[in-house]
Design an enzyme around this catalytic site. Structure first.
Site, PDB file in Angstrom:
ATOM      1  N   GLU A  37     -11.413 -20.030 -18.607  1.00 29.80           N
ATOM      2  CA  GLU A  37     -10.101 -19.816 -18.029  1.00 29.80           C
ATOM      3  C   GLU A  37      -9.887 -20.917 -16.996  1.00 29.80           C
ATOM      4  O   GLU A  37     -10.829 -21.290 -16.272  1.00 29.80           O
ATOM      5  CB  GLU A  37      -9.996 -18.432 -17.379  1.00 29.80           C
ATOM      6  CG  GLU A  37     -10.252 -17.264 -18.330  1.00 29.80           C
ATOM      7  CD  GLU A  37      -9.330 -17.245 -19.531  1.00 29.80           C
ATOM      8  OE1 GLU A  37      -8.189 -17.745 -19.418  1.00 29.80           O
ATOM      9  OE2 GLU A  37      -9.742 -16.735 -20.589  1.00 29.80           O
ATOM     10  N   HIS A 177      -7.743 -12.654 -22.683  1.00 35.68           N
ATOM     11  CA  HIS A 177      -7.586 -13.816 -21.796  1.00 35.68           C
ATOM     12  C   HIS A 177      -8.544 -13.767 -20.610  1.00 35.68           C
ATOM     13  O   HIS A 177      -8.272 -14.382 -19.577  1.00 35.68           O
ATOM     14  CB  HIS A 177      -6.140 -13.956 -21.305  1.00 35.68           C
ATOM     15  CG  HIS A 177      -5.165 -14.278 -22.399  1.00 35.68           C
ATOM     16  ND1 HIS A 177      -5.159 -15.469 -23.067  1.00 35.68           N
ATOM     17  CD2 HIS A 177      -4.172 -13.516 -22.947  1.00 35.68           C
ATOM     18  CE1 HIS A 177      -4.203 -15.459 -23.963  1.00 35.68           C
ATOM     19  NE2 HIS A 177      -3.589 -14.276 -23.925  1.00 35.68           N
ATOM     20  N   ASP A 182     -13.126 -12.922 -24.439  1.00 33.30           N
ATOM     21  CA  ASP A 182     -12.690 -13.851 -25.487  1.00 33.30           C
ATOM     22  C   ASP A 182     -13.893 -14.493 -26.183  1.00 33.30           C
ATOM     23  O   ASP A 182     -13.864 -14.728 -27.402  1.00 33.30           O
ATOM     24  CB  ASP A 182     -11.790 -14.928 -24.901  1.00 33.30           C
ATOM     25  CG  ASP A 182     -10.404 -14.381 -24.549  1.00 33.30           C
ATOM     26  OD1 ASP A 182     -10.203 -13.156 -24.671  1.00 33.30           O
ATOM     27  OD2 ASP A 182      -9.527 -15.181 -24.155  1.00 33.30           O
TER      28      ASP A 182
END
Length: 585
Positions: A37, A177, A182
């Site tokens: 991220e 997310h 993920d």
């Protein structure tokens, strides 16, 4: 001459793997599935805010890695905060990337990295390593987006986003997310994709890493042609609707190799075109891989399939010969008549006219050979005018004042010796020229001299080995084969006359007796390679196989048996590293 069979060299106990045996099974590979991220989409400007990774092997999870990362120079935008749920407050006490990155690199060392849209995640990791002056290990990378597009069409899914694919396969973890979630979902997706690829014969990391889109759908439609191909050594032929042979190949396991033409790892454009035209596959089982290679060479030479590039049109090989003139000169030829008329043995065959021409130009430079193509007779000798090469001192022909043909031939005696197999003057003269060019800082030209010299030496060595093997009426040999058995071969005048495979040493005597009684009769060859019934490429292949085989018996034609000159071309090639030295000495 008989060699006791129980005195096998140690090399025989180490069976060399074939190309079909190469490849790392996917079940043996360690994968690290990673997801990041970030504060934005541009590596180098945006920063990492979270790293999540899952390590798997054989479908089992063997480790996980997860940490938040505090960005140092950028802010988390409201959009990213809503998308990922990561806020400044969450990362305020998190470690910096400089302390997190070494731990992740250690976690993933030796593994294949996997990511969904891998260029994004790998780009951020590589950029961070460069900025912090950490070594980037450049691991193998798989992109599940790319893999999914190869086997999952738009008729199954509307797009290839992670959330779409996870829902399509029903993964236990739903992507949200966040990095670790993920990564876990991507790991599940990866193994679902492995199942798809396994149905098309893709089972190794090497095959998976070379997946290409070109012709994939067309190859899938023809995969039924591979049914019924036996799992044994042999030659396979792709045929079109008129039973014309399009392509010929060989393998130690025909079934496995043929399946490879229809899976995603086959990315050669010509093969995709060939498979599209193919309507049938015909197989010729063989006793072992050596027989398969020999039969492939013979069939390609006989049938000249349009999609094969090697072994076709052996008559187009190039040779360097001395012309049949009053003052002979070197020339590159293909015609048999020129070889027959030459006053010295030809040098060749070269695999391309370009390489033969390069060697010819080197010989012209090193030796005082006539260069001009003008035909000179005793009557016209007095009218001959110096050519351009003579004016710059690069011609030793009649241009320089030599009028006696015997004196000229004496001046190029080293050329006759070279063509007869003594390459000592070539190596010496080439080394002197390379040293002189290097002293003048002309390193590229020196490298060209080196390459041409090695080409001449290796070509002469191959021809010498072919000539030596073609002189022997019969050689019987054995080498380790598949299933811990033995591959047997009878070679007569450089041609494979019989082949067999036995699974136990106790059956050798009976197998050899039967093999000798059914082996092909081969006549003694003529003086030139073109006159023999065996192709030079086949004889070179057999000579190479004999280097690792055990001789059981040799039936010599004369006192020389199967031997090579002690100071011949093969010896020079061995000393220069151009080729390996064969067994005979």
């Amino acid at each position: 001459m008989t060699v006791p069979f129980d005195r096998a060299p140690s090399a025989l106990h180490n069976t060399q793997l074939s190309f079909d045996s190469l490849g790392t099974p996917l079940s043996d590979v360690t994968f690290v599935i990673v997801d990041l991220e970030t504060t934005g989409t541009r590596a180098g400007q945006s920063e990492i805010t979270e790293i999540g990774a899952v390590k798997t092997r054989g479908g089992a999870v063997i480790g996980e890695f997860q940490t938040l990362v505090k960005p140092e120079h950028s802010v988390i935008s409201p959009f990213v905060a809503r998308l990922t749920g990561i806020t400044h407050a969450m990362v305020d006490d998190a470690p910096s990337i400089s302390s997190v990155l070494p731990s992740f690199l250690e976690f993933s060392i030796g593994a294949v990295l996997v990511a969904h849209n891998a260029p994004f995640d790998i780009g951020f990791l590589r950029s961070a390593c460069e900025r912090l002056d950490y070594h980037w290990p450049a691991p193998t990378v798989l992109d599940t987006v790319t893999l999914a597009r190869r086997v999952i069409g738009r008729d199954e899914v509307r797009n290839h986003k992670l959330s779409t694919l996870a829902a399509h396969f029903g993964t236990q973890v739903e992507p949200d997310h966040r990095a670790l979630s993920d990564a876990r979902a991507t790991g599940e997706l990866l193994h679902h994709l492995f199942e798809r690829f396994g149905g098309y014969g893709v089972t190794t990391l090497e095959e998976l890493s070379t997946v290409r889109q070109s012709g994939w759908a067309k190859r899938q439609a023809k995969s039924h042609l591979a049914k019924g191909v036996p799992s044994e050594p042999g030659v396979y032929m792709f045929l079109d609707g008129t039973r014309r042979v399009l392509y010929i190949g060989k393998s130690g396991d025909m079934a496995r190799r043929v399946r490879g033409y229809f899976n995603a790892s086959e990315n050669r454009g010509r093969m995709a075109e060939m498979i599209t035209a193919a309507q049938e596959i015909s197989c010729l089982p063989c006793a072992h891989a050596l027989e398969a290679e020999v039969r492939e060479i013979r069939l390609i030479g006989e049938l000249a399939p349009p999609y094969n590039r090697r072994s076709k049109n052996p008559e187009r090989n190039s040779w360097i010969v001395l012309s049949d003139e009053l003052f002979p000169r070197l020339s590159v030829v293909r015609a048999n008549s020129a070889l027959e008329r030459s006053p010295a043995p030809p040098l060749g065959p070269f695999r391309s006219r370009k390489s033969a021409q390069a060697v010819k130009e080197l010989l012209d430079t090193l030796y005082p050979v006539k260069r001009c193509t003008a035909t000179i007779t005793k009557r016209s000798l007095g009218d001959h005018r110096p050519c351009v090469s003579a004016q710059v001192g690069q011609c030793g022909g009649p241009c320089t004042g030599i009028t006696d043909p015997e004196d000229y031939r004496s001046s190029i005696g080293e050329v006759f010796d070279l063509l007869a197999g003594d390459l000592s003057s070539l190596q010496r003269s080439a080394a002197e020229r390379m040293q002189r060019l290097s002293g003048e800082a002309r390193f590229e030209t020196a490298a060209e001299v080196r390459d041409s010299m090695r080409s001449a030496v290796s070509t002469a060595a191959r021809a010498e080995q072919v000539t030596a093997l073609r002189r022997v009426p019969e050689i019987t040999a054995a080498a380790p084969g598949f299933d811990s058995g033995w591959d047997l071969a009878i070679i007569r005048y450089g041609k494979l006359a019989g082949a067999a495979h036995v699974s136990a040493r106790s059956a050798l005597d009976d197998s050899l007796t039967a093999l000798r009684s059914t082996a092909e009769w081969v006549p003694a060859p003529g003086a030139l390679p073109q006159e023999t019934d065996s192709l030079p490429e086949e004889t070179r292949l057999l000579a190479g196989w004999l280097e690792t085989a055990e001789l059981i018996s040799v039936l010599p034609a004369d006192d020389r048996g199967w031997s090579l000159p002690r100071k011949g071309a093969t010896s020079h090639a061995h000393s220069s590293g151009a080729v390996r030295l064969s067994n005979p000495v």
